[in-house]
Design a protein around this motif. Structure first.
Motif, short mmCIF file in Angstrom:
data_model
loop_
_atom_site.label_atom_id
_atom_site.label_comp_id
_atom_site.label_asym_id
_atom_site.label_seq_id
_atom_site.Cartn_x
_atom_site.Cartn_y
_atom_site.Cartn_z
N ILE A 1 0.13 0.65 -8.02
CA ILE A 1 -0.96 0.46 -7.04
C ILE A 1 -2.32 -0.31 -7.24
O ILE A 1 -2.38 -1.10 -6.38
CB ILE A 1 -1.32 1.94 -6.69
CG1 ILE A 1 -0.20 2.83 -6.23
CG2 ILE A 1 -2.58 2.01 -5.57
CD1 ILE A 1 -0.40 4.42 -6.06
N VAL A 2 -2.63 -0.10 -8.37
CA VAL A 2 -3.52 -1.14 -8.88
C VAL A 2 -3.32 -2.61 -8.85
O VAL A 2 -4.16 -3.39 -8.52
CB VAL A 2 -4.44 -0.69 -10.14
CG1 VAL A 2 -5.83 -1.41 -10.50
CG2 VAL A 2 -4.87 0.89 -10.04
N ASP A 3 -2.05 -2.88 -9.38
CA ASP A 3 -1.62 -4.21 -9.35
C ASP A 3 -1.72 -4.78 -7.95
O ASP A 3 -2.05 -6.02 -7.69
CB ASP A 3 -0.06 -4.24 -9.77
CG ASP A 3 0.04 -4.21 -11.32
OD1 ASP A 3 -0.79 -4.43 -11.97
OD2 ASP A 3 1.14 -3.88 -11.83
N GLU A 4 -1.27 -3.93 -7.23
CA GLU A 4 -1.16 -4.36 -5.77
C GLU A 4 -2.61 -4.77 -5.11
O GLU A 4 -2.99 -5.51 -4.48
CB GLU A 4 -0.44 -3.33 -4.73
CG GLU A 4 0.08 -3.64 -3.47
CD GLU A 4 0.88 -4.90 -3.33
OE1 GLU A 4 1.69 -4.78 -4.35
OE2 GLU A 4 0.74 -5.60 -2.43
N LEU A 5 -3.30 -3.61 -5.52
CA LEU A 5 -5.00 -3.86 -5.09
C LEU A 5 -5.47 -5.19 -5.72
O LEU A 5 -6.38 -5.72 -5.23
CB LEU A 5 -5.61 -2.45 -5.77
CG LEU A 5 -7.29 -2.64 -5.40
CD1 LEU A 5 -7.31 -2.21 -3.95
CD2 LEU A 5 -7.93 -1.60 -6.12
N SER A 6 -5.29 -5.39 -6.97
CA SER A 6 -5.73 -6.69 -7.58
C SER A 6 -5.56 -7.90 -6.94
O SER A 6 -6.35 -8.77 -6.97
CB SER A 6 -5.44 -6.51 -9.22
OG SER A 6 -5.78 -5.44 -9.94
N LYS A 7 -4.28 -7.82 -6.28
CA LYS A 7 -3.92 -9.24 -5.91
C LYS A 7 -4.84 -9.34 -4.71
O LYS A 7 -4.86 -10.64 -4.16
CB LYS A 7 -2.14 -8.79 -5.25
CG LYS A 7 -1.35 -9.13 -6.26
CD LYS A 7 0.07 -8.93 -5.46
CE LYS A 7 1.06 -8.26 -6.10
NZ LYS A 7 2.15 -7.84 -5.29
#
Ligand code: C5P
Length: 398
Positions: A390-396
């Protein structure tokens, strides 16, 4: 992953698990670390300084004074030299001294001077580990931002079986590697996260609540903090601890309190992840006194609560990213897409109660991330691994 160039102060204390420190040193050095041992007087009874200095190629530090010529070991210099301090094994005594600042040996003075993150791997007999004073001291260390590498269950030196075995050296080395390998892409970003249930008060002893444990939200907070974000964690009533200095925790009970704290924090934030299971209804009236049993039915009039996600969706500025959750039981994707639009979210994390191991109280979760442009399904994973996705997606997007 590696520990290339990392300077590690390894604190060794008087537990039989000290014999594993030799293997731990070998592993840390093999991964590229430089290791300086600081050992307590009791630690030296379990493993000899000769072994440790031969493995680290450095003299072992134990006494305040190097020799009787007036020179001393500087704990302050060690505190500034290190990239990490690891105390393995950590006895109940050392953990207690760390918690209370009892600086009567070189290891504790070094700990108190430490500028770098501190990792603690307890090792003790099961009853000592289970004692409330050990639990309270470990919680105090957590509140200082120290990382506790939990002991495991198994046969102990006493031949009793239980929790108290120091984590294996391989796993301790890996824990440190994972810490250092985190990318810091969220440094300078402020993230608000809601977690857990809300309690809507009926009278002084009763409330309307739900089964949310808060585990997913806390895992998200840890992950964002590990990547450098400044996290405001707005937590409903849960039995969980937070462990990271970057996390500011605000405890709330009702939806109204969560709404107030979250909307306030969002004004300054770059992103919000709304993971809490917020009550959709709250009692129209709260009784100041305990409602008594009567022969007649009790009718509770409920009114809708404020939708925090929708409110943030309306407040949202172009630089802000808003992430919601949808826990569904039927027509999952259609309901999630509807919420995405209605609440003006950037993406929504869907989990279905129909998937085994997903949702409330489990340590695992199975999610689908849905945005206006795509839908991505993930396999069943632990909540901390799901938090990474989820945080990977947020960081993008931040
Ligand atoms: O509409 P529903 O409650 O299923 O939407 C779930 C999403 O909305 C979650 O992200 C939840 O945290 C959020 N929510 C909220 N405030 C409410 C109800 C839900 O922020 N009052």
């Amino acid at each position: 992953m590696s520990l290339q160039g990392k300077k590690i102060v390894l604190g060794i204390t008087g537990s039989i698990a000290a014999y594993k420190a030799a293997v731990l040193i070998r592993l840390l050095i093999k991964k590229g670390a430089e290791v300086q041992v600081v050992i307590t007087p009791a630690g030296k009874e379990f493993i000899t300084p000769i072994t440790l200095s031969a493995l680290t190629s450095k003299p072992v530090i134990s006494d305040f004074f190097a020799q009787r010529d007036g020179s001393w070991h500087s704990h302050v210099a060690l505190g500034q030299w290190a990239d990490a301090m690891l105390i393995a094994p950590a006895t109940a005594s050392t953990i207690g001294k760390m918690a209370h600042g009892v600086a009567d040996n070189m290891l504790i003075t070094t700990y108190l001077s430490m500028k770098a993150p501190v990792f603690v791997a307890p090792a003790m007999d099961l009853d000592m580990f289970a004692h409330p004073s050990t639990a309270a001291n470990l919680n105090t260390l957590r509140s200082y931002g120290n990382y506790i590498i939990e002991p495991t269950e198994g046969e102990l030196a006493s031949h009793l079986v239980g929790k108290g075995r120091m984590e294996e050296p391989e796993n301790i080395a890996e824990y440190l590697e994972r810490y250092f390998s985190k990318s810091k892409e969220l440094v300078g970003k402020k993230v608000v996260i809601t977690a857990g249930p809300t309690y809507e008060k009926i009278d002084p002893v009763r409330f309307i609540g739900n089964y949310s444990s808060g585990k997913m939200g806390f895992a998200l907070a840890e992950e964002c903090a590990a990547r450098g974000a400044e996290v405001t964690l707005v937590a409903g009533p849960v039995q969980l601890q937070t462990n990271h200095p970057n996390i500011r925790r605000i405890n709330v009970e009702s939806c109204a309190e969560m709404y107030a704290a979250t909307t306030e924090a969002f004004k300054e934030a770059h992103a919000a992840i709304l993971c809490a299971a917020v009550a959709d209804f709250t009692p129209e009236n709260t009784s100041d006194t305990k409602i008594k049993r009567e022969a007649d039915d009790l009718v509770l009039q409920l009114k809708p609560t404020q939708d925090i996600a929708a409110a943030l969706g309306r407040m949202k500025q172009p630089h802000q990213c808003l992430v919601g959750f949808a826990l569904e039981t039927n027509d999952e994707v259609a309901h999630a897409q509807d919420k995405l639009q209605r609440k003006n979210l950037d993406f929504i994390v869907l989990n279905s109660l129909r998937d085994a191991g997903a949702g409330f109280r489990h340590d695992t979760n199975k999610i689908t991330i849905i945005s206006t442009t795509e839908s991505k399904e993930y396999p069943l994973k632990t909540k901390s691994e799901v938090a990474k996705d989820i945080v990977d997606e947020l960081s993008k997007r931040s």
